[in-house]
Design an enzyme around this catalytic site. Sequence first.
Site, PDB file in Angstrom:
ATOM      1  N   ASP A 251      -4.331 -17.819   0.034  1.00 49.79           N
ATOM      2  CA  ASP A 251      -4.047 -18.090   1.443  1.00 49.79           C
ATOM      3  C   ASP A 251      -2.962 -19.167   1.551  1.00 49.79           C
ATOM      4  OD1 ASP A 251      -4.299 -18.264   4.155  1.00 49.79           O
ATOM      5  OD2 ASP A 251      -6.410 -18.869   4.170  1.00 49.79           O
ATOM      6  N   ASP A 315      -6.969 -15.098  12.395  1.00 47.78           N
ATOM      7  CA  ASP A 315      -8.410 -14.991  12.161  1.00 47.78           C
ATOM      8  C   ASP A 315      -9.086 -14.183  13.273  1.00 47.78           C
ATOM      9  OD1 ASP A 315      -7.809 -16.580  10.058  1.00 47.78           O
ATOM     10  OD2 ASP A 315      -9.175 -18.205  10.583  1.00 47.78           O
TER      11      ASP A 315
HETATM   12  C1  GAL Z   1      -7.830 -19.228   7.031  1.00 42.72           C
HETATM   13  C2  GAL Z   1      -8.130 -17.770   6.748  1.00 42.72           C
HETATM   14  C3  GAL Z   1      -9.622 -17.569   6.861  1.00 42.72           C
HETATM   15  C4  GAL Z   1     -10.321 -18.473   5.884  1.00 42.72           C
HETATM   16  C5  GAL Z   1      -9.884 -19.932   6.083  1.00 42.72           C
HETATM   17  C6  GAL Z   1     -10.446 -20.833   5.010  1.00 42.72           C
HETATM   18  O1  GAL Z   1      -6.459 -19.405   6.921  1.00 42.72           O
HETATM   19  O2  GAL Z   1      -7.465 -16.979   7.681  1.00 42.72           O
HETATM   20  O3  GAL Z   1      -9.937 -16.222   6.634  1.00 42.72           O
HETATM   21  O4  GAL Z   1     -10.027 -18.046   4.587  1.00 42.72           O
HETATM   22  O5  GAL Z   1      -8.476 -20.031   6.052  1.00 42.72           O
HETATM   23  O6  GAL Z   1      -9.983 -22.134   5.104  1.00 42.72           O
END
Ligand code: GAL
Length: 515
Positions: A251, A315
């Site tokens: 990510d 999200d």
């Molecule tokens: C976001 C992501 C989520 C989750 C989160 C964890 O950027 O879209 O699905 O992984 O980070 O911090």
Amino acid sequence: MNINSNGKSRMKPSIHVLAWLLSLLTCMAGPTKSDSILTPAPEVVPRIHGANVFGVRPGHPFFYKIAATGTPPLRYQVLNLPDGLQLDRKTGIITGILPRPGNYVMHVQVSNTIGKHECNLTIKVGNSICLTPPMGWNSWNAFGLSVTQDKVKAVAQVMIDRGLVEHGWTYVNIDDGWEAGQRTAQGILLGNENFPDIKGLADWLHARGIKLGVYSSPGPTTCGGHLGSYQHEAQDAETFATWGVDFLKYDLCSYKWDIFDKAGDNSEAAWMKPFLTMRREMDKQSRDIVYSICSYNTIPWAGKVGANLTRITGDIRDEWPAIVNNGFGVIDQYWYNNRPGLWNDADMLVVGNTSGGWENNVRTNKLTRDEQYSHFSLWCLLSAPLIIGCDLTMADDFTIALLSNDDVIEINQDALGKPARRVLKTDSYQVWVKSLEDGTRAVGIFNMQSEPQAITVKWSDLNIRGGIVRDLWRQKDLGRYESEFTTQVGPHCVTLVRIKPTEALRALGNDTQTR
Ligand code: GAL
């Protein structure tokens, strides 16, 4: 006039009445009534589920659990098992190594005292893995940053005990929150106090036919403020492989604000760089790890960095506008890119009791049951990854049934890997059509209104021929509809059907092997 499956003619009005009555039972049941469970109970005779194709790289560990329902004990057998593979006949887990590229067609048989089911499974040994959308669970929308090894294990146990593994649910993915506060003196990343033994967890899952996923970021920190893999990519890739990790969600997070934005280079190469770095390190490992990248800007180049999944949305939340945005909203921009081995990720399934990640407060889903039918149906039609985002230890019968419908899952796991296209869109409804490997079509008729309505679809408007219509949620043939089909659809609900055109029926003989 339409013709029913017995070849008898029927007048249109009676079909309309029948369809209306059927859909009253489906979509008007609403979120609180128990009769909104549509998935029939699994048959007592064995039935094999899951995709008919599986990819593995040459020389890498092969790991595959045959998913099958039926009254236990089930016995598993594989004819044409290639040299190098072994089958555990009690668990249906196949392991081993295939050193040479090529296609290997195995014949899988599952039997119990009542009967037997058999079908072919093709193993494609080559550079492509993840040939059908991954199916599994992710901790984020259930536990957020308070995830623990025990909670993950408890969820996996539910996946086993309530039969989800036998419908093809394979991955258990730990999202953000597992990482220790500091690396070792040698720079090795460890689990924190909530994850004392990730390798042990992987072994425990593997013994049960389940695969393990972890999460990291190319930045110095993750979105949740934990350690990321920046400048430790080689070590982390090796650590993940040593643990036996099968799936990595990577990510962008702090790489964007700490590195990318500061460099001021907005080129495609600059966007790709952090994901390519980890790709190259993972390629040095002798293990297949599904690569799920997450940066909301990855579509044009996701294939070039060897991604298997690419997030295309922000999200998700358990609210109808989020389903509209993540699911119905992105097709025209992005879905051209979807293909076996590279799946557009519209984010997790917000079914069951969920918390929405950052909230860290598991509660009843804000989506109605009708909306959850639409959500799951659409993700299946889109060939999107199916990653459950709820606390499965709290799952009610509705949620388990929603996740256990083999006819519906089958359209997601279809080997052709084509995403559905939106063929009709009005202010009040949308129709999506997905082409399937056997020449049949899956059609989702979605009511976008908050009132129930009757929707009539003319096959000519969808550019498809009529034929036998099967209601996938009820797993029931409705008869032959040659020119049009009318269905009563509840608020924000769906009627999901599969149409077997006459030509396809002829090609399939008596149509017993459409898996
Ligand atoms: C976001 C992501 C989520 C989750 C989160 C964890 O950027 O879209 O699905 O992984 O980070 O911090």
